[in-house]
Design a protein around this motif. Structure first.
Motif, PDB file in Angstrom:
ATOM      1  N   THR A 286     -54.782 -14.447   7.602  1.00  0.00           N
ATOM      2  CA  THR A 286     -55.072 -13.379   8.566  1.00  0.00           C
ATOM      3  C   THR A 286     -54.436 -13.626   9.929  1.00  0.00           C
ATOM      4  O   THR A 286     -54.589 -12.804  10.834  1.00  0.00           O
ATOM      5  CB  THR A 286     -56.601 -13.225   8.750  1.00  0.00           C
ATOM      6  OG1 THR A 286     -57.158 -14.470   9.179  1.00  0.00           O
ATOM      7  CG2 THR A 286     -57.267 -12.780   7.452  1.00  0.00           C
TER       8      THR A 286
ATOM      9  N   LEU B  17     -51.870 -10.880  11.033  1.00  0.00           N
ATOM     10  CA  LEU B  17     -52.579  -9.644  11.367  1.00  0.00           C
ATOM     11  C   LEU B  17     -53.286  -9.775  12.708  1.00  0.00           C
ATOM     12  O   LEU B  17     -53.295  -8.830  13.509  1.00  0.00           O
ATOM     13  CB  LEU B  17     -53.581  -9.296  10.265  1.00  0.00           C
ATOM     14  CG  LEU B  17     -54.442  -8.050  10.505  1.00  0.00           C
ATOM     15  CD1 LEU B  17     -53.567  -6.828  10.732  1.00  0.00           C
ATOM     16  CD2 LEU B  17     -55.391  -7.824   9.335  1.00  0.00           C
TER      17      LEU B  17
ATOM     18  N   ARG C 298     -50.758  -9.171  15.335  1.00  0.00           N
ATOM     19  CA  ARG C 298     -50.368  -7.761  15.449  1.00  0.00           C
ATOM     20  C   ARG C 298     -51.454  -6.951  16.169  1.00  0.00           C
ATOM     21  O   ARG C 298     -51.150  -6.088  17.000  1.00  0.00           O
ATOM     22  CB  ARG C 298     -50.105  -7.164  14.064  1.00  0.00           C
ATOM     23  CG  ARG C 298     -48.853  -7.691  13.390  1.00  0.00           C
ATOM     24  CD  ARG C 298     -48.428  -6.837  12.210  1.00  0.00           C
ATOM     25  NE  ARG C 298     -49.373  -6.876  11.104  1.00  0.00           N
ATOM     26  CZ  ARG C 298     -49.341  -7.767  10.114  1.00  0.00           C
ATOM     27  NH1 ARG C 298     -48.411  -8.722  10.111  1.00  0.00           N
ATOM     28  NH2 ARG C 298     -50.212  -7.720   9.133  1.00  0.00           N
TER      29      ARG C 298
ATOM     30  N   GLY D 293     -51.243  -3.599   7.704  1.00  0.00           N
ATOM     31  CA  GLY D 293     -52.214  -4.471   7.064  1.00  0.00           C
ATOM     32  C   GLY D 293     -53.652  -4.039   7.229  1.00  0.00           C
ATOM     33  O   GLY D 293     -54.549  -4.652   6.649  1.00  0.00           O
ATOM     34  N   VAL D 294     -53.892  -2.986   8.025  1.00  0.00           N
ATOM     35  CA  VAL D 294     -55.256  -2.494   8.245  1.00  0.00           C
ATOM     36  C   VAL D 294     -55.432  -1.169   7.519  1.00  0.00           C
ATOM     37  O   VAL D 294     -54.853  -0.150   7.913  1.00  0.00           O
ATOM     38  CB  VAL D 294     -55.578  -2.319   9.740  1.00  0.00           C
ATOM     39  CG1 VAL D 294     -57.018  -1.830   9.912  1.00  0.00           C
ATOM     40  CG2 VAL D 294     -55.371  -3.626  10.484  1.00  0.00           C
TER      41      VAL D 294
END
Length: 237
Positions: free
Chosen positions: A50, A53, A56, A80-81
């Motif tokens: 993670t 992410l 980001r 990724g969300v």
């Protein structure tokens, strides 16, 4: 030799375990913001790394708090969300708030205006949306319970009496007070606030409950509608 998918998963699992050990040994407040967010995301994403992410999300929104306070649709613009993850992220502040509220139910003593202001500040100062609460106290001014009556664009005049009556029947308080917030605004009451407060005060009198006051929490401090003045000044965040 080429690494297999299982090897990659093992590397990620090892990293997640090291991160968990770091948080436990150092405390969540002593790790970096990236690590704190990465650790939080590990509860939403049970497998994988993670860290990218987390980078980001922080690059887009700025801080850990800004990520958790972000709009569910804005979160989904980040690679990724997905919808489920975005919804879970937005519920984290509510979860943390629920924990705080649960701890406060342990018979907190609110026998002074200062103690009431501390309570109001803890519950509502950092809220990003307008919320209205009713708070019940026993004869010794100890907290019996509290309930959110409204959230979002609050119409003070439109508060339903049956919701308040149900609350009073549940907690049978000796005293009550109300509190709501003006997110990003001043704490002084509006004309609508004053009118609604007068009507509510009469209703409590009719129901035989001692109504203490109605407090407004703004970005600048806490005001009393009953006394029509600011009672506590905030240091700007």
């Amino acid at each position: 030799m080429q690494k297999k998918v299982g090897d990659k998963e093992n590397i990620h699992e090892g990293h997640r375990q090291r991160l968990l050990n770091l948080v436990i040994s150092s405390g969540i407040d002593n790790v970096s913001e990236i690590q704190a967010l990465e650790f939080t995301l590990s509860y939403i994403y049970p497998r994988g790394d993670t860290n990218p992410l987390a980078h980001r999300l922080l690059n887009k929104f700025g801080t850990y708090a800004d990520v958790l306070d972000a709009d569910v649709n804005d979160l989904q613009t980040v690679l990724g969300v997905g919808e489920r993850a975005a919804k879970l992220i937005t519920q984290l502040p509510e979860l943390f708030h629920y924990y705080t509220c649960s701890r406060l139910k342990e018979k907190a003593l609110l026998n002074s205006k200062a103690a009431m202001f501390d309570f109001c500040e803890l519950i509502l100062r950092l809220s990003r949306v307008e919320e209205l609460y009713i708070v019940a106290l026993d004869a010794n001014m100890r907290l019996k319970g509290y309930r959110r009556l409204a959230k979002g664009a609050i119409n003070m005049v439109g508060i339903k009496q049956n919701e308040i009556t149900k609350f009073l029947n549940t907690y049978t308080p000796s005293y009550v007070f109300l509190m709501h917030n003006h997110p990003g605004g001043y704490c002084l009451p509006s004309k609508q606030d004053k009118t609604a407060n007068q009507n509510l005060s009469q209703m409590f009198m009719f129901l035989g409950v001692n109504f203490i006051d109605h407090f407004i929490i703004g970005s600048d401090g806490i005001a009393s509608i009953g006394e029509d003045r600011k009672m506590r000044e905030f240091i700007p965040l």
